[in-house]
Scaffold this motif. Sequence first.
Motif, short mmCIF file in Angstrom:
data_model
loop_
_atom_site.label_atom_id
_atom_site.label_comp_id
_atom_site.label_asym_id
_atom_site.label_seq_id
_atom_site.Cartn_x
_atom_site.Cartn_y
_atom_site.Cartn_z
N SER A 69 0.87 -1.22 -0.14
CA SER A 69 0.06 -0.11 0.04
C SER A 69 0.80 1.39 0.05
N GLU A 70 0.21 2.18 -0.31
CA GLU A 70 0.86 3.62 -0.42
C GLU A 70 1.60 4.17 1.06
N LEU B 229 6.62 3.34 -7.81
CA LEU B 229 5.36 2.72 -7.10
C LEU B 229 4.45 4.06 -6.60
N HIS B 230 3.29 3.86 -6.76
CA HIS B 230 2.29 4.74 -6.43
C HIS B 230 2.63 6.31 -6.87
N ASP B 231 3.12 6.16 -8.36
CA ASP B 231 3.32 7.41 -9.08
C ASP B 231 4.53 8.42 -8.46
N ARG B 232 5.21 7.88 -7.42
CA ARG B 232 6.17 8.92 -6.96
C ARG B 232 7.50 7.90 -6.39
N TYR B 233 7.50 6.74 -6.12
CA TYR B 233 8.54 6.21 -5.20
C TYR B 233 9.35 5.29 -6.16
N THR C 120 2.34 2.04 3.20
CA THR C 120 3.51 1.14 3.66
C THR C 120 4.79 1.68 2.92
N VAL C 121 4.65 1.91 1.60
CA VAL C 121 5.77 2.32 0.80
C VAL C 121 6.50 3.63 1.46
N ALA C 122 5.55 4.61 1.86
CA ALA C 122 5.96 6.09 2.34
C ALA C 122 6.62 5.65 3.68
N SER D 17 11.89 9.43 -3.59
CA SER D 17 10.49 9.82 -3.87
C SER D 17 10.61 11.12 -4.84
N ASN E 262 13.21 -0.97 -7.82
CA ASN E 262 11.77 -1.70 -7.54
C ASN E 262 12.02 -3.16 -7.97
#
Length: 422
Positions: free
Chosen positions: A330-331, A400-404, A333-335, A418, A383
């Motif tokens: 999930s975003e 990931l999620h458009d930024r990571y 979690t990635v953040a 990011s 990734n």
Amino acid sequence: MSDVFDELKWRGLMANSTDEAALAEHLETGPVTFYVGFDPTAPSLHMGNLVQLMVARALQRAGHRPLILVGGSTGLIGDPKETAERVLNSKETVAGWVARIQRQVSLFVDFEGPSAARLVNNLDWTSGLSVLDFLRDIGKHFPVNRMLAREVVKARLEEGISYTEFSYVLLQSLDYLELHRAYGCTLQFGGSDQWGNITAGVELVRRADGGHVHALATPLLTKADGTKFGKTESGTVWLDPEMTSPYAFHQFFLNAEDAKVIEYLKVFSERPRDEIEELARKTAAAPHLRAAQRALADDITALVHSPAERDAAVAAAAALFGRSDLAGLSEPTVASVVAELNGPSLEVGAELPTVVDVLAASGVVASKSAARRAINEGGAYVNNVRVNDPDARLAETDLLHDRYAITRRGKRTVGAVSLLRG
């Protein structure tokens, strides 16, 4: 009820008690109303507070009744530190922290049934108390020579200590007296650094009402080198997920030292004794498997955050090192992973950065030339996908999620960035 005293001792949760034999008998003879207090000196509880909550949970499971005190008044004053005077927070700030901490502690005890917990706030009985009544009814029971003999006071005398902090012990002692009168409370516990305040409350109950009450203190948990457990290079490990993410929280316990992990497991896991002893044997025989560390991290993360957050943290750690798909995280979690890796933010325009730029910026290599070497040697990943072209540029589908972007060199060196869109 007869087993809880022995359980607390086996788990290493008793450093001091007023009378060990009398306390054991008191806990065995019937339901005891006990209290533990938390001062709102920050927006969240921390690892030291969790030790006290684990004791409260054990006592409640044994049939005893918890009073969980959040110090709306003592939080305005501040327990004296050995180093310097505390900075007083505003009444509005403290009130906000009281509300947040009340919500936190409510997650750890049961508020229903015959042993239902109750939240109390010492501002309720101190806000209307006049100075004259406080001095006449409470202050007269405190000999100044004994107050001066307290270690924390002696440490501050040369540099100076305000009357505000000097009198903190009276306020905390008043809590015990009030809870003894209102709810029949006969046991207080807290950290060993609070032992002077706790025993002062026991003495006040005896002097003011002739009551006989009990106290115990938990030990200060330390790392193998003797330093305080519960802090990292980036600071305190908080229970609030906004201040310490579930992923970072899980990682903190996953990295527990072999020499201390069983001690921590006894405190923070509610596994039965035979399971913990088996984990101790496994750790001694095969420490590289880190079975105790995984059990500790999983148990405490599920308790403090949730089983779902524990599973997300485990999945994130596996994905980070290529054992599962990062895209499934999930975003949030990635953040949290990126934050834990201290991943920098890169400003980008219409064109995304090159893979070499990303590898260098994330810190998995020392320079752009080192990034090119890693790519040519087949050891660079973005990734979890191996990078083959040193001139490649990130594509939108790589993110990931458009930024990571999570970067990796070899098997173990991991970083992240990011992207900030212009």
